[in-house]
Design a protein around this motif. Structure first.
Motif, PDB file in Angstrom:
ATOM      1  N   LEU A  10      -4.659   2.150   7.563  1.00  0.00           N
ATOM      2  CA  LEU A  10      -5.368   2.275   6.279  1.00  0.00           C
ATOM      3  C   LEU A  10      -6.148   0.840   5.813  1.00  0.00           C
ATOM      4  O   LEU A  10      -7.318   0.920   5.506  1.00  0.00           O
ATOM      5  CB  LEU A  10      -4.762   2.992   5.385  1.00  0.00           C
ATOM      6  CG  LEU A  10      -3.978   4.125   5.519  1.00  0.00           C
ATOM      7  CD1 LEU A  10      -3.316   4.788   4.716  1.00  0.00           C
ATOM      8  CD2 LEU A  10      -4.822   5.286   6.216  1.00  0.00           C
TER       9      LEU A  10
ATOM     10  N   MET B  68       0.773   4.472  -2.640  1.00  0.00           N
ATOM     11  CA  MET B  68       0.588   5.692  -1.931  1.00  0.00           C
ATOM     12  C   MET B  68       1.709   6.751  -2.741  1.00  0.00           C
ATOM     13  O   MET B  68       1.551   7.897  -3.192  1.00  0.00           O
ATOM     14  CB  MET B  68       0.635   5.885  -0.636  1.00  0.00           C
ATOM     15  CG  MET B  68      -0.451   5.146  -0.193  1.00  0.00           C
ATOM     16  SD  MET B  68      -0.410   4.884   1.838  1.00  0.00           S
ATOM     17  CE  MET B  68      -0.190   6.391   2.715  1.00  0.00           C
TER      18      MET B  68
ATOM     19  N   PRO C   1     -10.274   1.394   6.128  1.00  0.00           N
ATOM     20  CA  PRO C   1     -10.163   2.183   4.781  1.00  0.00           C
ATOM     21  C   PRO C   1     -10.722   3.654   4.751  1.00  0.00           C
ATOM     22  O   PRO C   1     -10.595   4.600   4.003  1.00  0.00           O
ATOM     23  CB  PRO C   1     -10.996   1.457   3.810  1.00  0.00           C
ATOM     24  CG  PRO C   1     -11.240   0.067   4.526  1.00  0.00           C
ATOM     25  CD  PRO C   1     -11.049   0.249   5.786  1.00  0.00           C
TER      26      PRO C   1
ATOM     27  N   LYS D  92      -8.511   6.638   4.691  1.00  0.00           N
ATOM     28  CA  LYS D  92      -7.573   6.692   3.304  1.00  0.00           C
ATOM     29  C   LYS D  92      -7.640   8.239   2.762  1.00  0.00           C
ATOM     30  O   LYS D  92      -6.902   8.796   2.111  1.00  0.00           O
ATOM     31  CB  LYS D  92      -8.024   5.597   2.353  1.00  0.00           C
ATOM     32  CG  LYS D  92      -7.465   4.412   2.215  1.00  0.00           C
ATOM     33  CD  LYS D  92      -7.573   3.469   1.201  1.00  0.00           C
ATOM     34  CE  LYS D  92      -6.962   1.845   1.596  1.00  0.00           C
ATOM     35  NZ  LYS D  92      -7.361   1.201   0.632  1.00  0.00           N
ATOM     36  N   ARG D  93      -8.706   8.828   2.959  1.00  0.00           N
ATOM     37  CA  ARG D  93      -9.214   9.938   2.609  1.00  0.00           C
ATOM     38  C   ARG D  93      -8.146  11.225   3.114  1.00  0.00           C
ATOM     39  O   ARG D  93      -7.665  11.911   2.378  1.00  0.00           O
ATOM     40  CB  ARG D  93     -10.715  10.824   2.792  1.00  0.00           C
ATOM     41  CG  ARG D  93     -10.743  11.804   2.075  1.00  0.00           C
ATOM     42  CD  ARG D  93     -12.421  12.086   2.538  1.00  0.00           C
ATOM     43  NE  ARG D  93     -12.454  12.584   3.748  1.00  0.00           N
ATOM     44  CZ  ARG D  93     -12.224  13.536   4.482  1.00  0.00           C
ATOM     45  NH1 ARG D  93     -11.453  14.501   3.870  1.00  0.00           N
ATOM     46  NH2 ARG D  93     -12.330  13.530   5.928  1.00  0.00           N
TER      47      ARG D  93
ATOM     48  N   LEU E  40       1.162  -1.257  -0.113  1.00  0.00           N
ATOM     49  CA  LEU E  40       0.039  -0.061  -0.034  1.00  0.00           C
ATOM     50  C   LEU E  40       0.909   1.268   0.032  1.00  0.00           C
ATOM     51  O   LEU E  40       0.744   2.305  -0.697  1.00  0.00           O
ATOM     52  CB  LEU E  40      -0.848   0.062   1.191  1.00  0.00           C
ATOM     53  CG  LEU E  40      -1.925   1.154   1.321  1.00  0.00           C
ATOM     54  CD1 LEU E  40      -2.670   1.266   0.103  1.00  0.00           C
ATOM     55  CD2 LEU E  40      -2.930   1.027   2.533  1.00  0.00           C
TER      56      LEU E  40
ATOM     57  N   ALA F 234      -5.247  10.249   4.419  1.00  0.00           N
ATOM     58  CA  ALA F 234      -4.065   9.740   4.323  1.00  0.00           C
ATOM     59  C   ALA F 234      -3.679  10.464   2.917  1.00  0.00           C
ATOM     60  O   ALA F 234      -2.356  10.751   2.404  1.00  0.00           O
ATOM     61  CB  ALA F 234      -3.840   8.116   4.129  1.00  0.00           C
ATOM     62  N   TRP F 235      -4.526  10.452   1.779  1.00  0.00           N
ATOM     63  CA  TRP F 235      -4.363  11.006   0.622  1.00  0.00           C
ATOM     64  C   TRP F 235      -4.142  12.618   0.747  1.00  0.00           C
ATOM     65  O   TRP F 235      -3.082  12.990  -0.032  1.00  0.00           O
ATOM     66  CB  TRP F 235      -5.691  10.672  -0.356  1.00  0.00           C
ATOM     67  CG  TRP F 235      -5.702  11.368  -1.746  1.00  0.00           C
ATOM     68  CD1 TRP F 235      -6.571  12.163  -2.217  1.00  0.00           C
ATOM     69  CD2 TRP F 235      -4.375  11.281  -2.491  1.00  0.00           C
ATOM     70  NE1 TRP F 235      -6.168  12.579  -3.346  1.00  0.00           N
ATOM     71  CE2 TRP F 235      -4.868  12.288  -3.710  1.00  0.00           C
ATOM     72  CE3 TRP F 235      -3.262  10.844  -2.661  1.00  0.00           C
ATOM     73  CZ2 TRP F 235      -4.084  12.579  -4.909  1.00  0.00           C
ATOM     74  CZ3 TRP F 235      -2.416  11.198  -3.653  1.00  0.00           C
ATOM     75  CH2 TRP F 235      -2.942  11.668  -4.866  1.00  0.00           C
TER      76      TRP F 235
ATOM     77  N   PRO G 142       0.282   2.667   6.984  1.00  0.00           N
ATOM     78  CA  PRO G 142      -0.562   2.021   5.842  1.00  0.00           C
ATOM     79  C   PRO G 142      -1.418   0.908   6.402  1.00  0.00           C
ATOM     80  O   PRO G 142      -2.210   0.298   6.256  1.00  0.00           O
ATOM     81  CB  PRO G 142       0.676   1.444   4.922  1.00  0.00           C
ATOM     82  CG  PRO G 142       1.861   2.071   5.428  1.00  0.00           C
ATOM     83  CD  PRO G 142       1.884   2.855   6.481  1.00  0.00           C
TER      84      PRO G 142
END
Ligand code: URA
Length: 200
Positions: free
Chosen positions: A161, A68, A165, A168-169, A64, A171-172, A158
């Motif tokens: 994440l 990323m 999940p 993840k927003r 992952l 993390a992005w 990760p």
């Protein structure tokens, strides 16, 4: 520093018996990647796959992480990746304070050799071990800290994440903030100057 120091570092990790984790490790996992990278990622400690292979972040969390990185156009082999502890804690438990303290010798040497401009702290263990125990990943992820001329940003590990999940927003957002910092500092010009503003 001359490459001989890397030899010394790797030897020091291989010979290390400063805490008891060495006794149950299959392989030491010192870290790997571009030793001239301006960007360093620090995780918690090796998991099962990493312990089997001696390479940091190659299991599911590592895959992952690779994705990323590629989402911000960074090939994994252009960064340096390591962990707070270089030996796998049994059953993937969180490393104990004394294990992290013992392993700091190795991490310090690694940071001195790489001299990164930017460090990303993956998860609360890396955050606590680096910036102190009174920091909280949920509150401080995505924030930037400057320490002795080095920019540091904590973000979710990760593995977190993969477990949740919905994180993840955020993390992005953190990865976009990282990319912006790299552009501001004019790091990886060969990658970022090639891109148009439509790409990023
Ligand atoms: N989790 C970590 O913190 N480090 C690894 O190398 C793999 C999983």
């Amino acid at each position: 520093m001359a490459d001989i120091s890397w030899e010394l570092f790797h030897q020091q990790v291989q010979d290390c018996t400063l805490c008891s984790l060495y006794a149950t490790a299959t392989h030491k996992v010192p870290g790997q990647g571009d030793i001239h990278s301006p960007l360093m990622f620090i995780g918690e400690g090796p998991g099962q796959r990493e312990d089997e292979e001696g390479i940091a972040f190659i299991g599911p969390a590592g895959q992952l992480l690779t994705k990323m990185l590629s989402a911000i156009y960074l090939p994994r082999d252009r960064v340096y990746i390591c962990n707070i502890v270089k030996c796998r804690p049994p059953n993937n438990r969180v490393p104990l304070d004394e294990e992290m303290a013992a392993c700091k010798l190795h991490l310090r040497m690694q940071v001195a050799l790489i001299r990164p401009k930017v460090i990303v702290l993956l998860g609360s263990t890396a955050l606590h071990a680096t910036l102190g125990p009174d920091h909280y990943i949920t509150r401080e992820r995505g924030k930037w800290y400057e320490r002795k001329g080095v920019w540091m940003m904590p973000t979710y590990h990760p593995s977190a994440l993969l477990r949740d999940p919905l994180k993840k927003r955020e993390a992005w957002e953190d990865m976009q903030s990282l990319r912006n910092r790299l552009i501001d500092l004019n790091l990886y010009p060969d990658i970022y100057q090639e891109l148009t503003s439509d790409d990023i």
